[in-house]
Design an enzyme around this catalytic site. Structure first.
Site, short mmCIF file in Angstrom:
data_model
loop_
_atom_site.label_atom_id
_atom_site.label_comp_id
_atom_site.label_asym_id
_atom_site.label_seq_id
_atom_site.Cartn_x
_atom_site.Cartn_y
_atom_site.Cartn_z
N LYS A 144 24.96 47.95 50.60
CA LYS A 144 24.08 48.73 49.71
C LYS A 144 24.10 48.08 48.32
CE LYS A 144 23.92 53.14 51.92
NZ LYS A 144 24.63 54.40 52.08
N GLY A 180 39.25 47.44 50.39
CA GLY A 180 38.12 46.86 51.11
C GLY A 180 38.35 45.42 51.47
N ARG A 234 29.68 35.27 51.19
CA ARG A 234 30.16 35.54 49.82
C ARG A 234 31.44 34.77 49.54
NH1 ARG A 234 29.68 42.08 48.79
NH2 ARG A 234 27.55 42.37 49.51
N ASP A 272 45.47 41.75 43.38
CA ASP A 272 45.44 40.28 43.30
C ASP A 272 46.39 39.73 42.24
OD1 ASP A 272 43.38 40.52 45.08
OD2 ASP A 272 42.00 39.20 44.00
N ASN A 275 35.84 40.13 49.16
CA ASN A 275 34.44 39.96 48.71
C ASN A 275 33.51 41.13 49.06
OD1 ASN A 275 33.84 37.16 47.35
ND2 ASN A 275 35.44 36.85 48.88
N1 LIG Z 1 26.69 45.63 46.47
C1 LIG Z 1 26.62 44.30 46.39
N2 LIG Z 1 25.54 43.63 46.83
C2 LIG Z 1 25.48 42.28 46.76
N3 LIG Z 1 26.46 41.50 46.26
C3 LIG Z 1 27.56 42.11 45.79
C4 LIG Z 1 27.71 43.53 45.83
N4 LIG Z 1 28.91 43.85 45.30
C5 LIG Z 1 29.49 42.66 44.94
N5 LIG Z 1 28.68 41.63 45.22
C6 LIG Z 1 28.94 40.20 45.00
O1 LIG Z 1 29.91 39.78 45.96
C7 LIG Z 1 30.84 38.88 45.38
C8 LIG Z 1 32.25 39.45 45.54
O2 LIG Z 1 32.32 40.65 44.76
P1 LIG Z 1 33.70 41.21 44.19
O3 LIG Z 1 33.41 42.47 43.49
O4 LIG Z 1 34.39 40.12 43.40
O5 LIG Z 1 34.47 41.45 45.56
P2 LIG Z 1 36.02 41.77 45.87
O6 LIG Z 1 36.66 42.19 44.58
O7 LIG Z 1 35.96 42.85 46.89
O8 LIG Z 1 36.59 40.50 46.43
C9 LIG Z 1 30.41 38.69 43.93
O9 LIG Z 1 29.59 37.53 43.88
C10 LIG Z 1 29.57 39.94 43.64
O10 LIG Z 1 28.58 39.73 42.65
N1 LIG Z 2 44.57 35.25 43.76
C1 LIG Z 2 45.20 34.27 44.39
O1 LIG Z 2 46.15 33.70 43.90
C2 LIG Z 2 44.71 33.88 45.78
C3 LIG Z 2 45.07 32.65 46.29
C4 LIG Z 2 44.61 32.33 47.54
C5 LIG Z 2 43.84 33.22 48.28
N2 LIG Z 2 43.52 34.41 47.74
C6 LIG Z 2 42.70 35.35 48.54
O2 LIG Z 2 42.45 36.55 47.86
C7 LIG Z 2 41.92 37.44 48.81
C8 LIG Z 2 42.05 38.87 48.35
O3 LIG Z 2 41.35 39.04 47.14
P1 LIG Z 2 39.83 39.59 47.13
O4 LIG Z 2 39.86 40.86 47.90
O5 LIG Z 2 39.58 39.74 45.67
O6 LIG Z 2 38.96 38.55 47.77
C9 LIG Z 2 42.67 37.16 50.10
O7 LIG Z 2 41.74 37.10 51.16
C10 LIG Z 2 43.34 35.80 49.83
O8 LIG Z 2 43.07 34.86 50.87
C11 LIG Z 2 43.94 34.75 46.51
#
Ligand SMILES: Nc1ncnc2c1ncn2[C@@H]1O[C@H](COP(=O)(O)OP(=O)(O)O)[C@@H](O)[C@H]1O
Ligand SMILES: NC(=O)c1ccc[n+]([C@@H]2O[C@H](COP(=O)(O)O)[C@@H](O)[C@H]2O)c1
Length: 202
Positions: free
Chosen positions: A181, A9, A137, A35, A12
């Protein structure tokens, strides 16, 4: 029995949130986070746009990620033990590995954009959220290297659109989830889908 679930996905979108909930619920469940395979900042190429190119597959050590998945496939019990995952009583018995269900979640933003990984998934999910919500986010999140001003519009979102198109062309069996959702709704629909897959393959 072993099953591998992909949770892909947009950045965020809620991948980690969903993954953590599944980890607590599914039996003998391990995870590989994409990651964890980011290269060091000084190994990340700087583009013509002046940004470090974090959102491309070459920013990640994908060979190491594939090897980690292979490690789980070869011996999920050993993998679980070495990653501090508690196993069901049954799964701990010697010789039980064929009857017990072992689950691996592979989670990340580019898990469907690397050919050697494409065939490993038994079930594929992908969470999307619209541009505005994604930008909002992302602005509240701090990565190991914080986003410089303009990174989201200049690099992150354009790369997302490019990779998403590539994924849609290469993968036909993905279940798309609406990341707007509630966390509970997303979890319930994914959990139900996984339960059905498990029942069908028993
Ligand atoms: N269904 C949702 N509705 C609202 N906020 C959400 C939802 N799922 C995740 N978040 C919030 O969005 C942010 C990113 O979530 P995260 O699970 O870390 O995303 P990813 O791993 O895809 O980067 C966090 O602050 C989380 O609490
Ligand atoms: N984990 C790291 O070291 C690092 C550093 C800089 C950017 N990011 C970001 O992490 C993102 C992917 O992770 P998420 O899907 O958890 O957001 C990418 O969009 C990238 O820009 C990660």
């Amino acid at each position: 029995m072993k099953i591998i679930i992909g949770i892909g996905g947009v950045t965020n979108g809620g991948k980690t949130t969903l993954t953590n909930r599944l980890l607590k619920t599914l039996p003998n469940c391990c995870v590989v986070h994409q990651d964890d395979f980011f290269k060091k900042p000084n190994q990340i190429e700087v583009g013509e746009d002046g940004f470090r190119q974090w959102d491309v597959i070459t920013a990640l050590d994908m060979e190491a990620m594939v090897n980690t998945v292979k490690g789980w496939q070869e011996n999920p019990v050993k993998f679980a033990r070495s990653h501090g995952v508690s196993l069901s009583t049954e799964a701990q018995k010697p010789g039980s590995k064929d009857q017990e269900v072992h689950v691996l979640i592979v989670e990340g933003f580019l898990i469907y954009n690397y050919k050697p990984l494409l065939d490993i998934y038994d079930k594929c999910f992908y969470i999307s959220i619209p541009y505005e919500e994604c930008k909002r986010r992302r602005s509240t999140r701090t990565y190991t290297v914080p986003d410089p001003p303009g990174l989201f519009d200049g690099h992150v979102w354009p790369m997302y659109l490019k990779h998403r198109k590539e994924m849609e062309n290469n993968c036909s069996n993905i279940e798309y989830l609406d990341g707007l959702k509630s966390k509970e709704d997303i979890f319930s629909s994914v959990y139900e889908c996984i339960q059905n897959s498990l029942l069908n393959s028993l």
